[in-house]
Design a protein around this motif. Sequence first.
Motif, short mmCIF file in Angstrom:
data_model
loop_
_atom_site.label_atom_id
_atom_site.label_comp_id
_atom_site.label_asym_id
_atom_site.label_seq_id
_atom_site.Cartn_x
_atom_site.Cartn_y
_atom_site.Cartn_z
N MET B 123 50.17 55.08 31.75
CA MET B 123 49.16 55.43 31.23
C MET B 123 48.59 56.54 32.35
SD MET B 123 46.47 52.73 30.47
CE MET B 123 45.11 52.55 31.29
N PHE B 125 50.51 58.36 33.74
CA PHE B 125 51.10 60.09 33.60
C PHE B 125 50.52 60.94 32.14
CE2 PHE B 125 54.74 59.69 35.98
CZ PHE B 125 54.80 60.40 37.14
N THR B 126 50.42 59.62 31.14
CA THR B 126 50.11 60.59 29.69
C THR B 126 48.64 60.31 29.13
OG1 THR B 126 49.36 58.04 28.44
CG2 THR B 126 51.78 58.79 28.61
N HIS B 127 47.72 59.90 30.71
CA HIS B 127 46.59 60.46 30.72
C HIS B 127 46.13 62.39 30.65
CE1 HIS B 127 43.28 58.03 28.58
NE2 HIS B 127 44.56 57.44 29.27
N PHE B 129 48.77 64.80 30.87
CA PHE B 129 49.03 65.26 29.88
C PHE B 129 48.17 65.60 29.20
CE2 PHE B 129 53.35 64.20 32.06
CZ PHE B 129 53.68 65.69 32.48
N HIS B 130 46.90 63.90 28.65
CA HIS B 130 46.54 64.18 27.30
C HIS B 130 45.40 65.36 28.09
CE1 HIS B 130 43.39 63.04 24.53
NE2 HIS B 130 44.04 63.54 23.73
#
Lengths: 327, 327
Positions: B123, B125-127, B129-130
Amino acid sequence: MTTLLGGKPTAKALPFAPILADLDAADRAFANTLAQYRTPFASLIEHLKHYRGKRLRPALMLLTAKAVGKITPQHHTLAAAVEMIHTATLVHDDVLDEAEIRRHVRTVNAEWGNKISILLGDMLFTHAFHLTSQVDRRACELIGDATNRVCAGELRQVSERGNLNLSEADYFAIIDGKTAALTEVCCRLGAIHAGATEFVADKLANFGRCLGIAFQIADDLLDLTGDEGKTGKTLGTDIEQQKLTLPLIHCLSQLPEADAEDLRTAIRSGDRPATAALLAKTDSLEYAKRTADDYASRARQELECLPPSECRAILQKLTEWATRREK
Amino acid sequence: MTTLLGGKPTAKALPFAPILADLDAADRAFANTLAQYRTPFASLIEHLKHYRGKRLRPALMLLTAKAVGKITPQHHTLAAAVEMIHTATLVHDDVLDEAEIRRHVRTVNAEWGNKISILLGDMLFTHAFHLTSQVDRRACELIGDATNRVCAGELRQVSERGNLNLSEADYFAIIDGKTAALTEVCCRLGAIHAGATEFVADKLANFGRCLGIAFQIADDLLDLTGDEGKTGKTLGTDIEQQKLTLPLIHCLSQLPEADAEDLRTAIRSGDRPATAALLAKTDSLEYAKRTADDYASRARQELECLPPSECRAILQKLTEWATRREK
């Protein structure tokens, strides 16, 4: 217990003919991205081909694109990226579930251990984002947002393991994240990069979301009532992991309190026959099936924003397949 | 064995005064991004504040930006993103290393288990990138590429555990990925978003890369020769995990074959006194120290592309700190 209403197209027979060449182009984009790692991790990267399943997410993107207008090279890149994200979640899921078999072969964690699996999953995530950055900022934002929802859904699911008072709303929040966020963004990106208006892109995104929800409810039903030989994976794992899914949540809300307590006891002890017997006292399996059908029907309605075409017809067929598949 | 040449600025005393307000703005961007998860995962998200350490990566970005020109809100967003990626790798590293303590408190895996840790890392990592997608496509590409290198470096490190014939080139490939890729991209993004030319951005990126390499060699030396009370973490873990670092690689290449075989045996059995005695037969600790100093000096040279300023002076001090710190 019986298996779900069956006899409909299996995964192998999914009607992807009009986009097969584009699916292959997406596969090549996926493989080329990881080709640089062949030397140190050849067998590990090679093993990922076993994780390739129905290619549902790339197919959704490409079918949506073709139903709206034209498939572009950007679609191939994005289709590879979403498949990579899906693969990353599978690799990490198998660690979480301590799964040893997926699609009839040993999992990465069974073969190389949890450490390699965690890092391989991370690497697939980062490569997916790097691939997306080859397209444009908005694609990065949409994929970033979708993966945020995927991870939050998964985190919530793991946190709620063992909670036998999970509500239907909690269940929908979990599957909306872990499954529907990615199918939704596939359709939105497919539409946007084929030149759809925002109105049409929103409709098709909602198609993808409803399809994802229908698919996940059906998948959870399969875990309760499916045939291991056909699905190629261990079933009954939701009960084993104390994960409540829609039929059980519904059943717990319908049974008289004493029976509900018996059902909780059966779930806690992993007693599948007792669980099945209590499930049969209500129409909860049918309720879940009806709910999946309802989402599939909502998905179909959203397709009406598109002119009739071969790809629109296939997207429509997918809504039927999603709730009737046996694997 | 003695600790590294000490007495230089500790983490708390890192001279970040001119960018403290901006570091705090980056902290707020980090916290705001995760604020939405307070309700279901309050204590988990709260616990992440213990993972906040020196804030070296955001500081590198902000100092580089200010040394080039002006810090912008985009820098705050990107600084939050790189710190989030760093935190994600720490959370996953602690799972890989089965670490129970970090910065004097229990790790996420010790407190919530491996499953929650894997998903929390994902989570983050994805945040990250977002968050990056709020800036521009190029930032996504640069961060995507850097995190690809980070993950490949980590994967390679884990794959090479137990390989007591690791070459110096392999070691540098590993640390170039796992540490230097992120410090490099911090400086590049700091420079680019402050309006630096590509020439200056390349120079400052190489500053970040050399600093990261110097830092990692010194970190690996600390694991061999440091003081647990000062570092706040368990030391000697590299030998325990059969991870060869620069002093041991060098020592194995310098010792007569019989002694080298004894050293391999000592490493394999986790015999730290025997390892220390064999290390003392060569100048391998000093060699590693000199190599770190050499990278620190290369980093300093790259700074000469900038006009003198308070922030350039701090960046220069960091190159000294990187090789002389005790924690």
